[in-house]
Design an enzyme around this catalytic site. Structure first.
Site, PDB file in Angstrom:
ATOM      1  N   GLU A 135       0.858  -1.184   0.000  1.00 49.92           N
ATOM      2  CA  GLU A 135       0.000   0.000   0.000  1.00 49.92           C
ATOM      3  C   GLU A 135       0.901   1.244   0.000  1.00 49.92           C
ATOM      4  O   GLU A 135       1.906   1.275   0.712  1.00 49.92           O
ATOM      5  CB  GLU A 135      -0.914   0.002   1.220  1.00 49.92           C
ATOM      6  CG  GLU A 135      -1.831   1.213   1.338  1.00 49.92           C
ATOM      7  CD  GLU A 135      -2.743   1.374   0.144  1.00 49.92           C
ATOM      8  OE1 GLU A 135      -2.581   2.381  -0.573  1.00 49.92           O
ATOM      9  OE2 GLU A 135      -3.596   0.484  -0.073  1.00 49.92           O
ATOM     10  N   THR A 174     -14.744  -5.204   2.808  1.00 42.34           N
ATOM     11  CA  THR A 174     -13.913  -4.020   2.973  1.00 42.34           C
ATOM     12  C   THR A 174     -14.780  -2.765   3.052  1.00 42.34           C
ATOM     13  O   THR A 174     -15.955  -2.766   2.691  1.00 42.34           O
ATOM     14  CB  THR A 174     -12.928  -3.861   1.798  1.00 42.34           C
ATOM     15  OG1 THR A 174     -13.656  -3.468   0.626  1.00 42.34           O
ATOM     16  CG2 THR A 174     -12.194  -5.156   1.521  1.00 42.34           C
ATOM     17  N   LYS A 175     -14.162  -1.669   3.478  1.00 41.42           N
ATOM     18  CA  LYS A 175     -14.894  -0.407   3.554  1.00 41.42           C
ATOM     19  C   LYS A 175     -15.309   0.056   2.162  1.00 41.42           C
ATOM     20  O   LYS A 175     -16.365   0.681   1.993  1.00 41.42           O
ATOM     21  CB  LYS A 175     -14.066   0.661   4.254  1.00 41.42           C
ATOM     22  CG  LYS A 175     -12.860   1.176   3.484  1.00 41.42           C
ATOM     23  CD  LYS A 175     -12.205   2.356   4.186  1.00 41.42           C
ATOM     24  CE  LYS A 175     -11.077   2.943   3.361  1.00 41.42           C
ATOM     25  NZ  LYS A 175     -10.471   4.138   3.986  1.00 41.42           N
ATOM     26  N   ASP A 195     -16.426  -3.312  -7.500  1.00 45.49           N
ATOM     27  CA  ASP A 195     -17.846  -2.976  -7.533  1.00 45.49           C
ATOM     28  C   ASP A 195     -18.158  -2.053  -8.720  1.00 45.49           C
ATOM     29  O   ASP A 195     -19.231  -1.465  -8.773  1.00 45.49           O
ATOM     30  CB  ASP A 195     -18.292  -2.312  -6.220  1.00 45.49           C
ATOM     31  CG  ASP A 195     -17.609  -0.977  -5.982  1.00 45.49           C
ATOM     32  OD1 ASP A 195     -16.438  -0.831  -6.380  1.00 45.49           O
ATOM     33  OD2 ASP A 195     -18.244  -0.063  -5.410  1.00 45.49           O
ATOM     34  N   ASP A 204      -8.362   0.823  -7.805  1.00 46.13           N
ATOM     35  CA  ASP A 204      -8.879   2.033  -8.448  1.00 46.13           C
ATOM     36  C   ASP A 204      -9.416   1.670  -9.831  1.00 46.13           C
ATOM     37  O   ASP A 204      -8.687   1.130 -10.664  1.00 46.13           O
ATOM     38  CB  ASP A 204      -7.750   3.056  -8.586  1.00 46.13           C
ATOM     39  CG  ASP A 204      -8.259   4.447  -8.924  1.00 46.13           C
ATOM     40  OD1 ASP A 204      -9.254   4.546  -9.685  1.00 46.13           O
ATOM     41  OD2 ASP A 204      -7.672   5.434  -8.449  1.00 46.13           O
TER      42      ASP A 204
END
Length: 234
Positions: free
Chosen positions: A86, A209-210, A172, A136
Protein backbone atom coordinates in the site's frame (compact mmCIF):
# COMPACT_ATOMS: atom_id res chain seq x y z
CA UNK A 1 14.69 -9.60 -15.91
CA UNK A 2 16.59 -7.12 -18.09
CA UNK A 3 16.70 -3.45 -17.16
CA UNK A 4 14.81 -2.55 -20.35
CA UNK A 5 12.05 -5.07 -19.55
CA UNK A 6 11.85 -3.80 -16.01
CA UNK A 7 11.42 -0.21 -17.18
CA UNK A 8 8.62 -1.27 -19.54
CA UNK A 9 6.77 -2.88 -16.64
CA UNK A 10 7.16 0.25 -14.55
CA UNK A 11 5.24 2.24 -17.17
CA UNK A 12 2.08 0.61 -15.77
CA UNK A 13 1.16 3.27 -13.21
CA UNK A 14 -2.09 2.30 -11.56
CA UNK A 15 -2.19 4.69 -8.60
CA UNK A 16 -1.79 8.27 -7.55
CA UNK A 17 0.20 8.71 -4.35
CA UNK A 18 -2.11 10.66 -2.04
CA UNK A 19 -0.76 12.43 1.00
CA UNK A 20 -3.63 12.35 3.48
CA UNK A 21 -3.52 13.56 7.06
CA UNK A 22 -1.81 11.29 9.54
CA UNK A 23 -3.16 10.92 13.05
CA UNK A 24 -0.66 11.00 15.88
CA UNK A 25 -1.10 7.25 16.31
CA UNK A 26 -0.51 6.55 12.64
CA UNK A 27 2.59 8.72 12.58
CA UNK A 28 3.93 6.97 15.67
CA UNK A 29 3.25 3.57 14.08
CA UNK A 30 5.09 4.53 10.90
CA UNK A 31 8.07 5.75 12.91
CA UNK A 32 8.22 2.95 15.46
CA UNK A 33 6.64 -0.13 13.84
CA UNK A 34 7.43 0.10 10.14
CA UNK A 35 11.11 -0.76 10.75
CA UNK A 36 9.96 -4.02 12.38
CA UNK A 37 7.11 -4.99 10.04
CA UNK A 38 8.07 -3.21 6.83
CA UNK A 39 9.95 -4.38 3.77
CA UNK A 40 12.99 -2.16 3.25
CA UNK A 41 12.88 -0.09 0.08
CA UNK A 42 15.74 -1.28 -2.13
CA UNK A 43 16.49 -3.24 -5.29
CA UNK A 44 17.17 -6.41 -3.33
CA UNK A 45 15.21 -9.59 -3.93
CA UNK A 46 12.69 -10.29 -1.17
CA UNK A 47 13.29 -13.70 0.41
CA UNK A 48 9.91 -14.55 1.90
CA UNK A 49 11.25 -17.30 4.16
CA UNK A 50 13.79 -14.89 5.62
CA UNK A 51 11.23 -12.05 5.81
CA UNK A 52 8.78 -14.06 7.92
CA UNK A 53 11.25 -16.45 9.55
CA UNK A 54 9.33 -19.55 8.43
CA UNK A 55 8.22 -21.52 5.38
CA UNK A 56 4.46 -20.92 5.58
CA UNK A 57 2.55 -20.07 2.36
CA UNK A 58 2.64 -16.39 1.46
CA UNK A 59 -0.39 -14.44 0.22
CA UNK A 60 0.22 -11.05 -1.39
CA UNK A 61 -2.47 -8.37 -1.06
CA UNK A 62 -2.06 -5.38 -3.35
CA UNK A 63 -3.67 -2.11 -2.26
CA UNK A 64 -4.89 -3.10 1.21
CA UNK A 65 -6.44 0.31 2.00
CA UNK A 66 -6.66 0.67 5.79
CA UNK A 67 -5.64 -2.97 6.25
CA UNK A 68 -8.67 -4.18 8.20
CA UNK A 69 -9.43 -7.03 5.79
CA UNK A 70 -5.76 -8.03 5.77
CA UNK A 71 -5.74 -8.16 9.57
CA UNK A 72 -8.88 -10.30 9.61
CA UNK A 73 -7.34 -12.71 7.12
CA UNK A 74 -4.16 -12.94 9.17
CA UNK A 75 -6.09 -13.63 12.39
CA UNK A 76 -8.31 -16.27 10.81
CA UNK A 77 -5.48 -17.97 8.88
CA UNK A 78 -2.45 -18.16 11.19
CA UNK A 79 -0.85 -20.83 9.00
CA UNK A 80 -0.49 -18.28 6.18
CA UNK A 81 1.84 -15.31 5.91
CA UNK A 82 0.54 -12.07 4.38
CA UNK A 83 2.57 -9.51 2.48
CA UNK A 84 0.60 -6.30 1.98
CA UNK A 85 1.44 -3.49 -0.43
CA UNK A 86 0.00 0.00 0.00
CA UNK A 87 1.35 3.47 -0.87
CA UNK A 88 -1.18 5.51 1.15
CA UNK A 89 0.65 6.34 4.39
CA UNK A 90 -2.42 6.79 6.66
CA UNK A 91 -3.58 3.31 5.58
CA UNK A 92 -0.16 1.85 6.30
CA UNK A 93 -0.10 3.54 9.70
CA UNK A 94 -3.56 2.21 10.54
CA UNK A 95 -2.53 -1.34 9.59
CA UNK A 96 0.63 -1.14 11.70
CA UNK A 97 -1.45 -0.05 14.70
CA UNK A 98 -3.78 -3.03 14.19
CA UNK A 99 -0.83 -5.42 13.87
CA UNK A 100 0.51 -4.21 17.20
CA UNK A 101 -2.91 -4.35 18.87
CA UNK A 102 -3.45 -7.95 17.77
CA UNK A 103 0.16 -9.07 18.27
CA UNK A 104 0.28 -10.47 14.74
CA UNK A 105 3.46 -12.09 13.49
CA UNK A 106 2.28 -13.10 10.01
CA UNK A 107 1.97 -9.72 8.26
CA UNK A 108 4.69 -7.69 6.56
CA UNK A 109 4.17 -4.37 4.76
CA UNK A 110 5.71 -2.88 1.63
CA UNK A 111 5.14 0.76 0.66
CA UNK A 112 6.55 0.76 -2.87
CA UNK A 113 4.87 0.47 -6.26
CA UNK A 114 3.36 -3.02 -6.51
CA UNK A 115 4.32 -3.36 -10.18
CA UNK A 116 7.97 -2.80 -9.39
CA UNK A 117 7.94 -5.25 -6.49
CA UNK A 118 6.24 -8.00 -8.50
CA UNK A 119 8.44 -7.41 -11.54
CA UNK A 120 11.81 -7.04 -9.85
CA UNK A 121 11.84 -8.10 -6.22
CA UNK A 122 9.88 -11.34 -5.88
CA UNK A 123 11.30 -14.77 -6.69
CA UNK A 124 9.55 -17.00 -9.23
CA UNK A 125 6.84 -19.25 -7.76
CA UNK A 126 7.13 -17.71 -4.28
CA UNK A 127 3.45 -16.89 -3.65
CA UNK A 128 0.57 -19.17 -2.76
CA UNK A 129 -1.86 -16.49 -3.91
CA UNK A 130 -2.53 -12.85 -4.72
CA UNK A 131 -5.49 -10.70 -3.62
CA UNK A 132 -6.50 -7.45 -5.32
CA UNK A 133 -9.67 -6.11 -3.73
CA UNK A 134 -11.39 -2.99 -5.10
CA UNK A 135 -8.48 -1.46 -7.01
CA UNK A 136 -8.88 2.03 -8.45
CA UNK A 137 -11.30 1.53 -11.38
CA UNK A 138 -10.06 4.54 -13.35
CA UNK A 139 -13.58 4.94 -14.81
CA UNK A 140 -12.78 7.58 -17.43
CA UNK A 141 -11.95 6.01 -20.78
CA UNK A 142 -8.76 8.01 -21.21
CA UNK A 143 -7.49 6.55 -17.92
CA UNK A 144 -8.30 2.89 -18.64
CA UNK A 145 -4.64 2.25 -19.48
CA UNK A 146 -3.85 2.91 -15.81
CA UNK A 147 -5.95 0.01 -14.57
CA UNK A 148 -3.81 -2.51 -12.72
CA UNK A 149 -5.51 -5.64 -14.00
CA UNK A 150 -4.18 -5.90 -17.54
CA UNK A 151 -2.47 -8.62 -19.54
CA UNK A 152 0.91 -7.04 -18.84
CA UNK A 153 0.44 -7.31 -15.09
CA UNK A 154 -1.05 -10.81 -15.26
CA UNK A 155 2.16 -11.86 -17.04
CA UNK A 156 4.12 -10.64 -14.02
CA UNK A 157 1.80 -12.39 -11.56
CA UNK A 158 2.06 -15.65 -13.48
CA UNK A 159 5.80 -15.64 -12.79
CA UNK A 160 5.53 -15.26 -9.01
CA UNK A 161 2.40 -17.33 -8.20
CA UNK A 162 2.98 -21.04 -7.73
CA UNK A 163 1.21 -23.49 -10.01
CA UNK A 164 -2.25 -24.16 -8.53
CA UNK A 165 -1.93 -20.94 -6.55
CA UNK A 166 -4.83 -18.49 -6.50
CA UNK A 167 -5.59 -15.03 -7.82
CA UNK A 168 -8.63 -13.32 -6.28
CA UNK A 169 -9.97 -10.08 -7.76
CA UNK A 170 -12.96 -8.03 -6.61
CA UNK A 171 -14.54 -4.79 -7.78
CA UNK A 172 -17.85 -2.98 -7.53
CA UNK A 173 -17.43 -1.20 -10.89
CA UNK A 174 -19.28 -3.15 -13.58
CA UNK A 175 -17.19 -1.91 -16.51
CA UNK A 176 -13.95 -2.76 -14.72
CA UNK A 177 -15.40 -6.16 -13.80
CA UNK A 178 -16.14 -6.86 -17.47
CA UNK A 179 -12.61 -5.78 -18.37
CA UNK A 180 -11.13 -8.04 -15.68
CA UNK A 181 -13.22 -10.97 -16.83
CA UNK A 182 -12.20 -10.60 -20.47
CA UNK A 183 -8.49 -10.14 -19.72
CA UNK A 184 -8.34 -13.03 -17.25
CA UNK A 185 -10.34 -15.47 -19.37
CA UNK A 186 -7.99 -14.78 -22.29
CA UNK A 187 -4.80 -15.32 -20.30
CA UNK A 188 -3.21 -18.76 -20.82
CA UNK A 189 -1.63 -18.94 -17.36
CA UNK A 190 -4.88 -18.62 -15.39
CA UNK A 191 -8.12 -20.57 -15.23
CA UNK A 192 -11.42 -19.05 -14.10
CA UNK A 193 -12.69 -21.41 -11.40
CA UNK A 194 -16.32 -20.42 -12.08
CA UNK A 195 -15.99 -21.09 -15.81
CA UNK A 196 -15.25 -18.83 -18.75
CA UNK A 197 -17.40 -15.71 -18.71
CA UNK A 198 -18.58 -16.28 -15.13
CA UNK A 199 -18.03 -14.49 -11.85
CA UNK A 200 -17.72 -16.31 -8.54
CA UNK A 201 -19.84 -15.84 -5.46
CA UNK A 202 -18.08 -13.91 -2.74
CA UNK A 203 -16.25 -16.54 -0.70
CA UNK A 204 -16.49 -16.41 3.07
CA UNK A 205 -12.70 -16.11 3.15
CA UNK A 206 -12.84 -12.58 1.71
CA UNK A 207 -13.60 -10.08 4.47
CA UNK A 208 -15.88 -7.22 3.54
CA UNK A 209 -13.91 -4.02 2.97
CA UNK A 210 -14.89 -0.41 3.55
CA UNK A 211 -14.84 0.12 -0.23
CA UNK A 212 -17.30 -2.73 -0.65
CA UNK A 213 -19.63 -1.31 1.99
CA UNK A 214 -19.45 2.10 0.32
CA UNK A 215 -20.25 0.54 -3.06
CA UNK A 216 -23.23 -1.31 -1.62
CA UNK A 217 -24.57 1.95 -0.16
CA UNK A 218 -24.33 3.39 -3.67
CA UNK A 219 -26.22 0.41 -5.08
CA UNK A 220 -23.20 -1.15 -6.77
CA UNK A 221 -23.04 -4.88 -7.36
CA UNK A 222 -19.83 -6.57 -6.24
CA UNK A 223 -18.02 -8.88 -8.65
CA UNK A 224 -15.53 -11.54 -7.53
CA UNK A 225 -13.16 -13.41 -9.82
CA UNK A 226 -11.37 -16.49 -8.51
CA UNK A 227 -8.58 -17.78 -10.71
CA UNK A 228 -6.08 -20.61 -10.51
CA UNK A 229 -2.56 -20.43 -11.89
CA UNK A 230 -2.28 -23.40 -14.29
CA UNK A 231 0.98 -22.73 -16.12
CA UNK A 232 3.90 -20.34 -16.46
CA UNK A 233 2.89 -19.49 -20.01
CA UNK A 234 2.38 -15.79 -20.62
Amino acid sequence: MSQAASERHRTLRSFVRRGGRLTAGQRHALDELLPDYGVAESDAIIDCEDLFGNFKPVILEIGFGNGDSLVQNAIENPDNNYLGIEVHRPGVGHLLMRIAEQGLKNIRVATEDAVGIVADRLKPDCLAGVQIFFPDPWPKKRHHKRRLVQTQFLNLLARVIKTEGGLHLATDWEHYALHMLAVCDAHPAFENTAGIGQYSRRPATRPQTKFERRGERLGHQVYDLLLTKISNQA
